[in-house]
Scaffold this motif. Sequence first.
Motif, PDB file in Angstrom:
ATOM      1  N   PRO A   1       0.818  -1.212   0.000  1.00 46.14           N
ATOM      2  CA  PRO A   1       0.000   0.000   0.000  1.00 46.14           C
ATOM      3  C   PRO A   1       0.854   1.265   0.000  1.00 46.14           C
ATOM      4  N   ARG A   2       0.421   2.254  -0.750  1.00 44.44           N
ATOM      5  CA  ARG A   2       0.993   3.598  -0.806  1.00 44.44           C
ATOM      6  C   ARG A   2       2.380   3.640  -1.449  1.00 44.44           C
ATOM      7  N   HIS A   3       2.796   2.586  -2.109  1.00 44.94           N
ATOM      8  CA  HIS A   3       4.104   2.608  -2.758  1.00 44.94           C
ATOM      9  C   HIS A   3       4.084   3.309  -4.102  1.00 44.94           C
ATOM     10  N   GLU A   4       2.934   3.829  -4.503  1.00 44.14           N
ATOM     11  CA  GLU A   4       2.917   4.693  -5.685  1.00 44.14           C
ATOM     12  C   GLU A   4       3.823   5.903  -5.481  1.00 44.14           C
ATOM     13  N   ARG A   5       4.059   6.271  -4.215  1.00 44.69           N
ATOM     14  CA  ARG A   5       4.933   7.421  -3.929  1.00 44.69           C
ATOM     15  C   ARG A   5       6.383   7.157  -4.326  1.00 44.69           C
ATOM     16  N   HIS A   6       6.740   5.901  -4.559  1.00 46.34           N
ATOM     17  CA  HIS A   6       8.102   5.557  -4.971  1.00 46.34           C
ATOM     18  C   HIS A   6       8.211   5.374  -6.482  1.00 46.34           C
ATOM     19  N   PHE A   7       7.277   5.929  -7.223  1.00 44.45           N
ATOM     20  CA  PHE A   7       7.254   5.764  -8.681  1.00 44.45           C
ATOM     21  C   PHE A   7       8.596   6.104  -9.319  1.00 44.45           C
ATOM     22  N   ARG A   8       9.161   7.248  -9.010  1.00 45.46           N
ATOM     23  CA  ARG A   8      10.416   7.669  -9.650  1.00 45.46           C
ATOM     24  C   ARG A   8      11.552   6.697  -9.311  1.00 45.46           C
ATOM     25  N   ARG A   9      11.513   6.160  -8.118  1.00 41.20           N
ATOM     26  CA  ARG A   9      12.547   5.206  -7.724  1.00 41.20           C
ATOM     27  C   ARG A   9      12.426   3.912  -8.529  1.00 41.20           C
ATOM     28  N   TYR A  10      11.201   3.414  -8.707  1.00 40.21           N
ATOM     29  CA  TYR A  10      11.002   2.219  -9.524  1.00 40.21           C
ATOM     30  C   TYR A  10      11.439   2.465 -10.973  1.00 40.21           C
ATOM     31  N   GLU A  11      11.188   3.652 -11.476  1.00 41.84           N
ATOM     32  CA  GLU A  11      11.555   3.959 -12.852  1.00 41.84           C
ATOM     33  C   GLU A  11      13.070   3.950 -13.041  1.00 41.84           C
ATOM     34  N   ILE A  12      13.826   4.289 -12.006  1.00 44.87           N
ATOM     35  CA  ILE A  12      15.286   4.245 -12.078  1.00 44.87           C
ATOM     36  C   ILE A  12      15.788   2.806 -11.960  1.00 44.87           C
ATOM     37  N   ILE A  13      15.210   2.051 -11.021  1.00 42.16           N
ATOM     38  CA  ILE A  13      15.639   0.661 -10.826  1.00 42.16           C
ATOM     39  C   ILE A  13      15.366  -0.170 -12.070  1.00 42.16           C
ATOM     40  N   PHE A  14      14.167  -0.008 -12.634  1.00 44.54           N
ATOM     41  CA  PHE A  14      13.761  -0.786 -13.811  1.00 44.54           C
ATOM     42  C   PHE A  14      13.764   0.133 -15.033  1.00 44.54           C
ATOM     43  N   ASP A  15      14.954   0.359 -15.584  1.00 44.09           N
ATOM     44  CA  ASP A  15      15.098   1.376 -16.636  1.00 44.09           C
ATOM     45  C   ASP A  15      15.303   0.792 -18.026  1.00 44.09           C
ATOM     46  N   ASP A  16      15.165  -0.525 -18.172  1.00 47.39           N
ATOM     47  CA  ASP A  16      15.300  -1.124 -19.497  1.00 47.39           C
ATOM     48  C   ASP A  16      14.144  -0.628 -20.376  1.00 47.39           C
ATOM     49  N   PRO A  17      14.422   0.075 -21.462  1.00 38.95           N
ATOM     50  CA  PRO A  17      13.337   0.623 -22.283  1.00 38.95           C
ATOM     51  C   PRO A  17      12.417  -0.436 -22.864  1.00 38.95           C
ATOM     52  N   ASP A  18      12.897  -1.675 -22.982  1.00 37.98           N
ATOM     53  CA  ASP A  18      12.070  -2.763 -23.507  1.00 37.98           C
ATOM     54  C   ASP A  18      11.375  -3.554 -22.404  1.00 37.98           C
ATOM     55  N   ASN A  19      11.596  -3.175 -21.155  1.00 38.96           N
ATOM     56  CA  ASN A  19      11.012  -3.932 -20.037  1.00 38.96           C
ATOM     57  C   ASN A  19      10.755  -2.996 -18.861  1.00 38.96           C
TER      58      ASN A  19
END
Length: 291
Positions: A95-113
């Motif tokens: 719950p409420r981990h939408e606030r870590h969106f930018r962090r997830y985008e950095i961790i999972f940065d493969d443009p194809d995945n």
Amino acid sequence: MAQVKPRPLIVCGMGRSGTRMCANILTNSALVELQGELGGPAGTRLLAWLETARIQRGEGASAATYEQARQAFRIGASGKPAERSDAVWFGHKTPRHERHFRRYEIIFDDPDNRPTYVYCIRNPFDVWRSYQAMPWNKFSTVDEFLKAWLRSVSTYEMIAAQAPGRIFVFNLDEMVRASEWTDYLQPALFDPLSLSEDSFQKPVQTIRNSNSSLNKTGAKPEPISEADRHTIADNLDVRRIATEHFPWLDLAPPPPGLTYRPPAGLGRMARLRRVAARAWRQARREWKRPQ
């Protein structure tokens, strides 16, 4: 045959009942490896560590980071780790981990995945009712709760604008209202996530919410007060969100032209302030450390 590369899946949202129910439904498929919660400070530190590790590795290290994150979710999440060799999705529900969106985008940065998000939403009246019944509720007033609920929905709207096609909504109210749950779930979740019926372990309609107020406390939560109901119903942002997600509530529509406001603390200057604050705290610790 080449093995399918599993894709990151993050289930988030304001209410624990909604995220738990969504997780129970998704993990009914053998194609989904979804771990329990990465909540609290420990979960935040784990994501910060994964983010730092990804940045330090530099270019060309996405595969190693993805596998490291998958193992970290297994080890760091609550409950028994799920390990599914045939999974096409891996991740966790918190719950409420939408606030870590930018962090997830950095961790999972493969443009194809890139990561996919499922945002769980429920009307604020029932969410507040559920929160009040739980011993872990940290909101002392309806105003505190409503501020958090609105911030959560606003963050979802920001993600939808910045990552179109990679965030789907699980509307608990809408599912419960459907005569057959699959009538709602098929177009809302199963089709977008390519979850075939033959991957399900049991009929969807038989799945129950293990984190409901009734299961946790042994009794149905008490109705919220009329004063709290009016506070929620009179809020213009609630009325705007209800028009889109909960039209059956019949709340008065907001004034024309009311749009969502990005939550504070997500802009570039806010991130720089947080980095500066962390650096200052680290400097103070180093200064006070005995030589």
